[in-house]
Design an enzyme around this catalytic site. Structure first.
Site, PDB file in Angstrom:
ATOM      1  N   LYS A  99      35.391   9.469  28.386  1.00 43.08           N
ATOM      2  CA  LYS A  99      36.720   9.835  28.894  1.00 43.08           C
ATOM      3  C   LYS A  99      37.168   8.824  29.937  1.00 43.08           C
ATOM      4  O   LYS A  99      37.020   9.034  31.138  1.00 43.08           O
ATOM      5  CB  LYS A  99      36.691  11.242  29.478  1.00 43.08           C
ATOM      6  N   GLY A 127      37.994  17.267  25.541  1.00 42.51           N
ATOM      7  CA  GLY A 127      38.488  18.605  25.858  1.00 42.51           C
ATOM      8  C   GLY A 127      37.830  19.136  27.118  1.00 42.51           C
ATOM      9  O   GLY A 127      37.055  18.444  27.781  1.00 42.51           O
ATOM     10  N   ALA A 131      29.320  19.609  31.371  1.00 41.12           N
ATOM     11  CA  ALA A 131      28.002  19.424  30.755  1.00 41.12           C
ATOM     12  C   ALA A 131      27.081  20.602  31.029  1.00 41.12           C
ATOM     13  O   ALA A 131      26.357  21.063  30.144  1.00 41.12           O
ATOM     14  CB  ALA A 131      27.377  18.125  31.282  1.00 41.12           C
ATOM     15  N   LYS A 182      43.346  12.831  33.111  1.00 38.63           N
ATOM     16  CA  LYS A 182      43.113  14.071  33.863  1.00 38.63           C
ATOM     17  C   LYS A 182      42.156  13.818  35.021  1.00 38.63           C
ATOM     18  O   LYS A 182      42.212  14.508  36.051  1.00 38.63           O
ATOM     19  CB  LYS A 182      42.586  15.168  32.928  1.00 38.63           C
ATOM     20  N   ASP A 235      41.848  20.309  29.553  1.00 40.16           N
ATOM     21  CA  ASP A 235      40.901  19.457  30.262  1.00 40.16           C
ATOM     22  C   ASP A 235      41.331  19.249  31.710  1.00 40.16           C
ATOM     23  O   ASP A 235      40.497  19.161  32.623  1.00 40.16           O
ATOM     24  CB  ASP A 235      40.785  18.117  29.545  1.00 40.16           C
ATOM     25  N   THR A 239      39.008  20.291  35.088  1.00 39.92           N
ATOM     26  CA  THR A 239      38.570  19.208  35.966  1.00 39.92           C
ATOM     27  C   THR A 239      39.155  19.338  37.367  1.00 39.92           C
ATOM     28  O   THR A 239      38.548  18.890  38.342  1.00 39.92           O
ATOM     29  CB  THR A 239      38.945  17.841  35.359  1.00 39.92           C
ATOM     30  N   ASN A 247      35.046  14.098  39.781  1.00 43.18           N
ATOM     31  CA  ASN A 247      36.341  13.587  40.220  1.00 43.18           C
ATOM     32  C   ASN A 247      36.934  14.478  41.303  1.00 43.18           C
ATOM     33  O   ASN A 247      37.460  13.975  42.305  1.00 43.18           O
ATOM     34  CB  ASN A 247      37.289  13.483  39.019  1.00 43.18           C
TER      35      ASN A 247
END
Length: 322
Positions: A99, A127, A131, A182, A235, A239, A247
């Site tokens: 990504k 998407g 993890a 994103k 997504d 995030t 992030n």
């Protein structure tokens, strides 16, 4: 199916374990020093609860990793995508789960792969996926995007489980731009939380953030509806709102006055939004698209702008219609 995972870190491990559990023959490739550690410990320091099953073979040998592979899964950080140059993907299905964007030439990862592998059958897997949650088999939905609908369906069937639902799309541009940008907006969300702002601010960032991402994605050839789906707003939400997100955590540290190089040292792993921000701003200017949040984050990251001043400048922009 025999599947080679290129990049067996904090995203490659969950996906590799999922494929192994799904009955596929999985072999993982990474650099020699890291592979030696993996073989010894069968775990990763960013995923302390993950134990790599013995059925997954781990190697640093490109030939061994490639031998008989029917599908390649790329789970490298975008900055390491040149590692794929060591492999011959001719005629094979190649799934990018990276990504980010290729920083040197400001192109999408699938574009980079296509230039070097003209006959590869390329798909993107993207998407709202942490993890840690994929490892715990928490219900998750994701998108397999390919210009070839048949390839997207093969990827869908290969990865789908009762807990991991894969949808298909033919909008590779939209899927990749949503997945990459994103991370930049998530930096802003982390800054917002680090500055002590509330839900109003977070909601505004997410909403205006997806507007920026959509504008650029459509200008580059993506479909507007893609950004209302899992690879876009889905997504972005996950995030921007979760402490699992590197992030978001990086943005929080930036808000506390820590410079970018210290933030990277503290997190100790790839923060895709930092690598992507400057590239995204370059693309915005190339396609004549207004992206004020991305612009302010870039100034915070690379010009040491005070995050509170960046917020003030965003709020004082000329009034306009939504």
């Amino acid at each position: 199916m025999k599947i080679t995972v290129i990049g067996f870190g904090s995203w490659g491990i969950p996906l590799g374990c999922l494929l192994d559990k799904n009955g596929h023959d999985v072999i993982a490739w990474d650099n020699e020093a890291y592979v030696a550690e993996l073989i010894k410990t069968r775990t990763n320091r960013f995923l302390p609860d993950a134990v790599i099953p013995p059925s997954i073979k781990i190697t640093a040998d490109v030939g061994e990793a490639s031998d008989g592979a029917e599908m390649f899964l790329i789970a490298l950080a975008s900055r390491a995508i040149t590692e794929t140059d060591k492999f011959d993907f001719g005629g094979k299905i190649v799934v990018s789960a990276s990504k980010g964007l290729e920083e040197t030439r400001q192109i999408r990862i699938s574009e980079y792969l296509r230039e070097r592998n003209k006959t590869a059958r390329i798909a993107v897997l993207t998407g709202p996926t942490h993890a840690e949650e994929v490892l715990r088999a928490i219900p998750t939905a994701i998108v397999a995007a390919s210009e070839d609908e048949g390839v997207a369906e093969i990827v869908q069937n290969t990865f789908s489980t009762d807990d991991f639902r894969v949808y298909t799309s033919t909008d590779v541009i939209g899927a990749e731009i949503g997945g990459a940008l994103k991370n930049v907006i998530a930096l802003a969300a982390g800054c917002s939380d680090g500055l002590g702002f509330g839900d109003n601010t977070k909601a505004a960032l997410i909403t205006r953030g997806i507007a920026e991402i959509t504008r650029l994605g459509v200008a580059m050839g993506g479909r507007e509806q893609t950004f209302a789906g899992l690879s876009g707003i889905g997504d972005l939400i996950v995030t921007c709102t979760s402490r699992h997100s590197r992030n978001w955590r990086a943005g929080e540290l930036l808000a506390k006055g820590k410079p970018t190089h210290i933030v990277l040292e503290e997190i100790g792993a790839a923060v895709e939004g930092i690598a992507t921000a400057k590239t995204a701003l370059t693309l915005a200017r190339k396609f004549n698209v207004e992206m004020p949040i991305v612009e302010e984050i870039t100034k915070i990251l690379f010009e040491n702008k005070n995050p509170a001043h960046a917020v003030a400048d965003l709020m004082r922009r000329g009034l306009k219609g939504e």
